[in-house]
Design a protein around this motif. Sequence first.
Motif, PDB file in Angstrom:
ATOM      1  N   THR A 188       0.843  -1.194   0.000  1.00 33.35           N
ATOM      2  CA  THR A 188       0.000   0.000   0.000  1.00 33.35           C
ATOM      3  C   THR A 188       0.875   1.239   0.000  1.00 33.35           C
ATOM      4  O   THR A 188       1.781   1.373   0.829  1.00 33.35           O
ATOM      5  N   ILE A 189       0.629   2.149  -0.936  1.00 31.67           N
ATOM      6  CA  ILE A 189       1.421   3.370  -1.049  1.00 31.67           C
ATOM      7  C   ILE A 189       0.503   4.594  -1.064  1.00 31.67           C
ATOM      8  O   ILE A 189      -0.680   4.484  -1.369  1.00 31.67           O
ATOM      9  N   HIS A 190       1.049   5.741  -0.726  1.00 33.79           N
ATOM     10  CA  HIS A 190       0.306   6.989  -0.823  1.00 33.79           C
ATOM     11  C   HIS A 190       0.165   7.373  -2.289  1.00 33.79           C
ATOM     12  O   HIS A 190       1.087   7.205  -3.082  1.00 33.79           O
ATOM     13  N   ALA A 191      -0.992   7.928  -2.636  1.00 35.29           N
ATOM     14  CA  ALA A 191      -1.222   8.415  -4.000  1.00 35.29           C
ATOM     15  C   ALA A 191      -1.699   9.864  -3.917  1.00 35.29           C
ATOM     16  O   ALA A 191      -2.868  10.159  -4.135  1.00 35.29           O
ATOM     17  N   PRO A 192      -0.783  10.794  -3.580  1.00 32.46           N
ATOM     18  CA  PRO A 192      -1.184  12.185  -3.323  1.00 32.46           C
ATOM     19  C   PRO A 192      -1.445  12.975  -4.601  1.00 32.46           C
ATOM     20  O   PRO A 192      -1.085  12.563  -5.705  1.00 32.46           O
TER      21      PRO A 192
END
Length: 361
Positions: A188-192
């Motif tokens: 899971t990664i940030h998608a800003p």
Amino acid sequence: IQGPEKIQVSSKVSYTRYRMELSQLQIIGNNYSANTDLDYATIEGLKHYYAYDKGNDIPIDITVKDMGGNTLTKDTHYTVSYTYDRKSVATVNDIGTYTLTITGTGSYTGQQTASFKVYQALAGNGIETDPYIIADANDWYVFGKYIYENWNNTAGKYYKLADTFDNSNEPITEMIATTKKDANDGKTIHAPFYGTLDGNGRTLHIALKADSEDGCAPFRYLEGATIKNLTVAGSVATSSKYGASIAVENLLNVGYTNGTEIIDCYSSVNITSSINGDGTNGGFVAVNQTDSKLTFTRCAFLGRMLGSTAHSNGGFVGWNESVGSITFTQCLFDPVWVSMSNTGSKTFSRYNTNAPSLDLQ
């Protein structure tokens, strides 16, 4: 007992062993009905959204696996049909919501459905002189979908609310710029959002709610973004931490000298927190992360911050992490009402070691 073959159960076989063998038949028996019933199948590869292609047929590629994990063949084991606007259609080529149905054939029975949407691509080219235009609430979700699919390609992209934008009858109910699974390792990664959103003096109406997860705002993550000329109205309601009217978190602005800038923005949002303890709610942003830079220019919070059991909040920013930098220039905190606890709270921003810079003239 029906299975891959008839099994003679001897009177000498214990009842316990008989139950084990019956369980095995239910799970792996090649002819057991659940294994060939598509009610128990999985549909893989179906996207939630597909881009409209000017009326051309859109390929919908899926993989169907039965209960035993076997990959099935279209037209041999199952057929595919589509429903659009309550009518059966042969192809997918228009904007709207579709229902895909797989139906067993041959040795397979049963049926399963799944829904997906075809959306209109945003008008414009994403440059400063020709930004992508967000015309309505549906376009806002398209905007969010673009961030999700291309999160690392939004830097330098420009978006603008249309002159006629009005979502007062269809307030936003889902956060965008959240998280996603990395295509390489599944983490899971940030998608800003990294780009520029020009509100064009229009009002974005929201009705956001978070019951158990931390974080409730139109954007989950910003990083090196610019939000300007935007008014936000409506409500944010959370029973956890981190409610805000623009973003939950501003992330470390790697490679962005100016950090995230919020310019000429106004909020009349009612932020309600029912948490009994540290709320870390912020009028505009809940958390400015370590080493992140956040600037507010000519912004005003004019809404409400409600919830008597929620303490440790900030009028503009709920919490500034260590070495985080926040600057306020000509900003105003003038809420209609505040019932959140004053304990541990600050007018503009709570902070760890770096106090915000204030120029309120």
